[in-house]
Design a protein around this motif. Sequence first.
Motif, PDB file in Angstrom:
ATOM      1  N   TRP A  42      -2.367  -6.764  -5.222  1.00  0.00           N
ATOM      2  CA  TRP A  42      -3.280  -6.875  -4.083  1.00  0.00           C
ATOM      3  C   TRP A  42      -2.488  -7.029  -2.783  1.00  0.00           C
ATOM      4  N   GLN A  43      -1.497  -7.896  -2.808  1.00  0.00           N
ATOM      5  CA  GLN A  43      -0.692  -8.133  -1.611  1.00  0.00           C
ATOM      6  C   GLN A  43       0.121  -6.887  -1.256  1.00  0.00           C
ATOM      7  N   GLU A  69      -1.927  -4.269   0.245  1.00  0.00           N
ATOM      8  CA  GLU A  69      -2.597  -4.748   1.458  1.00  0.00           C
ATOM      9  C   GLU A  69      -4.105  -4.499   1.410  1.00  0.00           C
ATOM     10  N   ARG A 116      -9.341  -9.869  -3.545  1.00  0.00           N
ATOM     11  CA  ARG A 116      -8.369 -10.768  -4.166  1.00  0.00           C
ATOM     12  C   ARG A 116      -8.947 -11.322  -5.431  1.00  0.00           C
TER      13      ARG A 116
END
Length: 64
Positions: free
Chosen positions: A54-55, A58, A64
């Motif tokens: 997820w990070q 982006e 999330r």
Amino acid sequence: MRHTEFWERMERHLGPAYARVWADRTVIGELDHRTAQEALDAGVPPKQVWRAVWQMLELPLSER
């Protein structure tokens, strides 16, 4: 999160054809410089792997 939910999310964001390829080839620093697949195979919980994915992608906070 179960593995099935992890893969559903991956396919939703990357497409069914590309999700597994991306998970096999993209090294993520947050996963000790492993791919998502390597981390899952090593027993890292899918939720932790998803947060790293997820990070890296982006994605919006709602994903999330």
